[in-house]
Design an enzyme around this catalytic site. Structure first.
Site, short mmCIF file in Angstrom:
data_model
loop_
_atom_site.label_atom_id
_atom_site.label_comp_id
_atom_site.label_asym_id
_atom_site.label_seq_id
_atom_site.Cartn_x
_atom_site.Cartn_y
_atom_site.Cartn_z
CG ASP A 1 -40.09 39.33 -59.51
OD1 ASP A 1 -41.33 39.35 -59.41
OD2 ASP A 1 -39.41 40.34 -59.78
CB ILE A 2 -44.96 36.90 -58.09
CG1 ILE A 2 -44.97 38.40 -57.81
CG2 ILE A 2 -45.03 36.10 -56.80
CD1 ILE A 2 -46.27 38.91 -57.19
CD GLU B 1 -42.46 46.72 -53.29
OE1 GLU B 1 -42.43 47.42 -52.27
OE2 GLU B 1 -41.49 46.07 -53.69
CB THR C 1 -55.52 45.81 -48.16
OG1 THR C 1 -55.72 46.91 -47.31
CG2 THR C 1 -55.52 46.32 -49.59
CG ASP C 2 -58.89 47.84 -44.38
OD1 ASP C 2 -57.81 48.15 -44.90
OD2 ASP C 2 -59.16 48.08 -43.18
CD GLU C 3 -54.47 51.03 -46.97
OE1 GLU C 3 -54.14 51.75 -47.91
OE2 GLU C 3 -53.80 50.90 -45.93
CE1 TYR D 1 -50.52 47.50 -50.48
CE2 TYR D 1 -52.19 48.75 -49.26
CZ TYR D 1 -51.54 47.57 -49.52
OH TYR D 1 -51.89 46.42 -48.84
CE LYS E 1 -52.98 43.66 -51.81
NZ LYS E 1 -52.17 42.39 -51.80
CG ASN F 1 -53.39 56.98 -37.20
OD1 ASN F 1 -53.79 55.81 -37.19
ND2 ASN F 1 -53.29 57.70 -38.30
CG ASP G 1 -52.38 64.22 -42.98
OD1 ASP G 1 -51.97 63.06 -42.79
OD2 ASP G 1 -53.57 64.55 -42.83
N PRO H 1 -50.13 62.69 -48.17
CG PRO H 1 -48.70 63.20 -49.95
CD PRO H 1 -48.75 62.49 -48.62
N GLY H 2 -53.37 62.69 -49.60
CA GLY H 2 -54.53 61.82 -49.88
C GLY H 2 -54.86 60.87 -48.75
P1 NAD Z 1 -44.50 42.99 -46.36
O1 NAD Z 1 -44.14 44.19 -47.16
O2 NAD Z 1 -44.05 42.88 -44.96
O3 NAD Z 1 -43.99 41.68 -47.10
C1 NAD Z 1 -44.13 41.48 -48.49
C2 NAD Z 1 -43.28 40.27 -48.88
O4 NAD Z 1 -43.45 40.08 -50.30
C3 NAD Z 1 -41.78 40.47 -48.63
O5 NAD Z 1 -41.24 39.30 -48.05
C4 NAD Z 1 -41.21 40.70 -50.03
O6 NAD Z 1 -39.87 40.25 -50.18
C5 NAD Z 1 -42.18 39.89 -50.90
N1 NAD Z 1 -42.23 40.38 -52.28
C6 NAD Z 1 -42.38 41.68 -52.67
N2 NAD Z 1 -42.37 41.74 -54.03
C7 NAD Z 1 -42.23 40.48 -54.47
C8 NAD Z 1 -42.17 39.89 -55.77
N3 NAD Z 1 -42.22 40.66 -56.87
N4 NAD Z 1 -42.04 38.56 -55.88
C9 NAD Z 1 -41.98 37.77 -54.76
N5 NAD Z 1 -42.01 38.27 -53.52
C10 NAD Z 1 -42.14 39.60 -53.37
O7 NAD Z 1 -46.09 42.88 -46.46
P2 NAD Z 1 -47.14 42.36 -45.37
O8 NAD Z 1 -47.49 43.48 -44.48
O9 NAD Z 1 -46.66 41.09 -44.83
O10 NAD Z 1 -48.40 42.10 -46.32
C11 NAD Z 1 -48.60 40.82 -46.94
C12 NAD Z 1 -49.86 40.91 -47.79
O11 NAD Z 1 -50.98 41.25 -46.97
C13 NAD Z 1 -49.80 41.98 -48.88
O12 NAD Z 1 -50.42 41.47 -50.02
C14 NAD Z 1 -50.59 43.14 -48.31
O13 NAD Z 1 -51.17 43.91 -49.33
C15 NAD Z 1 -51.63 42.40 -47.51
N6 NAD Z 1 -52.18 43.12 -46.33
C16 NAD Z 1 -51.34 43.66 -45.40
C17 NAD Z 1 -51.87 44.27 -44.27
C18 NAD Z 1 -51.00 44.88 -43.19
O14 NAD Z 1 -51.51 45.50 -42.27
N7 NAD Z 1 -49.69 44.69 -43.24
C19 NAD Z 1 -53.27 44.33 -44.10
C20 NAD Z 1 -54.10 43.77 -45.08
C21 NAD Z 1 -53.54 43.15 -46.19
O1 DAU Z 2 -55.58 48.71 -43.87
C1 DAU Z 2 -54.69 47.69 -44.24
C2 DAU Z 2 -53.37 48.31 -44.65
O2 DAU Z 2 -52.73 48.73 -43.45
C3 DAU Z 2 -52.48 47.37 -45.44
O3 DAU Z 2 -53.11 47.05 -46.65
C4 DAU Z 2 -51.12 48.01 -45.71
O4 DAU Z 2 -50.27 47.09 -46.35
C5 DAU Z 2 -50.52 48.42 -44.39
O5 DAU Z 2 -49.30 49.10 -44.60
C6 DAU Z 2 -51.47 49.32 -43.61
O6 DAU Z 2 -51.62 50.60 -44.26
P1 DAU Z 2 -51.67 51.97 -43.42
O7 DAU Z 2 -51.27 53.09 -44.29
O8 DAU Z 2 -52.96 52.08 -42.70
O9 DAU Z 2 -50.53 51.62 -42.31
P2 DAU Z 2 -49.34 52.50 -41.70
O10 DAU Z 2 -48.80 51.71 -40.55
O11 DAU Z 2 -48.41 52.98 -42.72
O12 DAU Z 2 -50.12 53.75 -41.10
C7 DAU Z 2 -51.15 53.58 -40.14
C8 DAU Z 2 -51.72 54.97 -39.86
O13 DAU Z 2 -50.72 55.74 -39.16
C9 DAU Z 2 -52.06 55.76 -41.11
O14 DAU Z 2 -53.23 56.53 -40.87
C10 DAU Z 2 -50.85 56.68 -41.31
C11 DAU Z 2 -50.37 56.91 -39.89
N1 DAU Z 2 -48.91 57.11 -39.74
C12 DAU Z 2 -48.08 56.20 -40.31
C13 DAU Z 2 -46.70 56.36 -40.20
C14 DAU Z 2 -45.78 55.35 -40.87
C15 DAU Z 2 -48.42 58.18 -39.00
O15 DAU Z 2 -49.19 58.98 -38.46
N2 DAU Z 2 -47.07 58.31 -38.88
C16 DAU Z 2 -46.19 57.46 -39.48
O16 DAU Z 2 -44.95 57.68 -39.37
#
Ligand code: NAD
Ligand code: DAU
Length: 355
Positions: free
Chosen positions: A57-58, A82, A132-134, A158, A162, A257, A288, A290-291
């Site tokens: 764990d980090i 997360e 993330t861009d979020e 989330y 971040k 989407n 939808d 929330p938020g």
């Molecule tokens: P993911 O949820 O698929 O993976 C997260 C990993 O972190 C997992 O392997 C999990 O076991 C590990 N982890 C979680 N909590 C931990 C802890 N306390 N200690 C050690 N390990 C832990 O996430 P992802 O989609 O691969 O995203 C990776 C990074 O990129 C994140 O920081 C996320 O915010 C960022 N990011 C993701 C996206 C996207 O679209 N997925 C876009 C932009 C940025």
């Molecule tokens: O923008 C970067 C982010 O993208 C990362 O930081 C996050 O870790 C990653 O999860 C992702 O976030 P989003 O919320 O944009 O991704 P998600 O795939 O959950 O959803 C993409 C879009 O689709 C969002 O507008 C919500 C919508 N959606 C998602 C799900 C899971 C649906 O309409 N139906 C669904 O069931």
């Protein structure tokens, strides 16, 4: 060697695989293996001595300190988090614990280790924070895309956690001089994407004959980037990014989407047609999020101009590769869909109204 946190997750695993495909520099992969961490993502490295996996764990500062002292990395790349917005709405506490406290604990371990290095090692060390861009919040249809100076306005638990982690990383540079780099990336997609996120959820639900859940009217906009393009951007930032700087990473690829879901259905209709009708018939608009942020868009000119990075994949090529990967990897899909995954599907979807 380098340390990667969260290297068993979606982007982290793709990063480790692509790193070791182009370099012999070893990777210490530190991951807690939450529901999102999956060693099957790294199965091809099972007998590869360049990959050292440590479950942890980090938030465990003592363990991190011991590992850093033993392995003496030249860089830490921080992916662990997360990451799912919907889960942060149901249970924000885990997001504060990992994304805020965990990043703080990792920064402390990194700072203490960095202070033991020689002057030259100190200058060359890097702490790269993957964000993330979020953190920038939501755009209207006509707003300019997010750039590195866009003010932070996170809207979900989330993105708020971040944003907090980004601020801590920034402060460790400003206050202690730790050589940090931050990347803020848009939505990734590609192999090993956990099927709680839109693209893999739609592919796996479609093939299972289930509803394809679209939140609200589906007119929300995201910018999509193929995961290996994100990994290449991170490597460039690690190589030549300037300590203290942030870099926005995106695909110049804004999609609603609903349009993403339609394209996925069309690809599946072509690659694995149903006996009758289109996968589009399974689309269901539900309540939808929330938020729900309306639009994200990334201005990636800084990383393109300063570091010469550009995405290699278009959405058409990347999405086709992604669908083909899921069609070829049924075992991976069925393993991640066992156990806790079904509890999540029940909590998130089974009580939702049709919109
Ligand atoms: P993911 O949820 O698929 O993976 C997260 C990993 O972190 C997992 O392997 C999990 O076991 C590990 N982890 C979680 N909590 C931990 C802890 N306390 N200690 C050690 N390990 C832990 O996430 P992802 O989609 O691969 O995203 C990776 C990074 O990129 C994140 O920081 C996320 O915010 C960022 N990011 C993701 C996206 C996207 O679209 N997925 C876009 C932009 C940025
Ligand atoms: O923008 C970067 C982010 O993208 C990362 O930081 C996050 O870790 C990653 O999860 C992702 O976030 P989003 O919320 O944009 O991704 P998600 O795939 O959950 O959803 C993409 C879009 O689709 C969002 O507008 C919500 C919508 N959606 C998602 C799900 C899971 C649906 O309409 N139906 C669904 O069931």
């Amino acid at each position: 060697m380098i340390v990667v946190t969260g290297g068993a997750g979606f982007i982290g695993a793709n990063f480790v695989l692509s790193w070791l495909a182009q370099s012999d520099e070893a990777v210490l992969n530190y991951d807690k293996l939450t529901y999102a961490g999956n060693l099957n993502n790294l199965a091809s490295l099972r007998d590869d001595a360049r990959h050292i996996f440590v479950q942890g764990d980090i938030n465990d500062g003592d363990k991190l300190a011991a590992l850093l002292a033993e392995h003496r990395p030249r860089a830490i790349l921080h992916f662990a988090a997360e990451s799912h917005v919907d889960r942060s709405i149901h249970g924000p506490a885990a997001f504060v614990t990992t994304n805020v406290n965990g990043t703080f604990s990792l920064l402390e371990a990194a700072r203490n280790y960095w202070q033991t290095l020689s002057a030259i090692e100190k200058t060359e060390f890097r702490f790269l924070h993957v964000s993330t861009d979020e953190v920038y919040g939501s755009l209207s249809a006509t707003d300019p895309a997010f750039c590195e100076t866009t003010p932070y306005a996170p809207n979900s638990p989330y993105s708020a956690t971040k944003a907090a982690s980004d601020h801590l990383v920034r402060a460790y540079h400003h206050t202690y001089g730790l050589p940090v780099l931050t990347t803020n990336c848009s939505n990734n997609y590609g192999p090993y994407h956990f099927p709680e996120k839109l693209i893999p959820l739609i592919i796996t639900n479609a093939r299972a004959g289930k509803d394809l859940p679209v939140y609200g009217d589906g007119q929300q906009i995201r910018d999509w980037l193929y995961v290996t393009d994100h990994c290449a951007a991170i490597r460039r930032v690690l190589e030549e990014g300037k300590p203290g700087e942030t870099y926005n990473v995106g695909g110049w690829n804004e999609q609603t989407n609903l349009s993403v879901v339609h394209t996925l259905c069309d690809l599946l209709d072509e690659l694995q047609p149903k006996h009758s009708g289109s996968y589009r018939n399974q689309i269901k608009h539900i309540t939808d999020r929330p938020g729900h942020d309306k639009r994200y868009a990334i201005d990636a000119r800084k990383i393109e101009k300063e570091l010469g990075w550009k995405p290699a994949e278009t959405f058409a090529t990347g999405l086709r590769k992604t669908v083909e990967w899921y069609l070829a990897n049924d075992t991976w899909v069925s393993q991640v869909q066992s156990g806790d995954y079904m509890k999540w599907v029940d909590l998130q979807y089974n009580s939702k109204e049709q919109a």
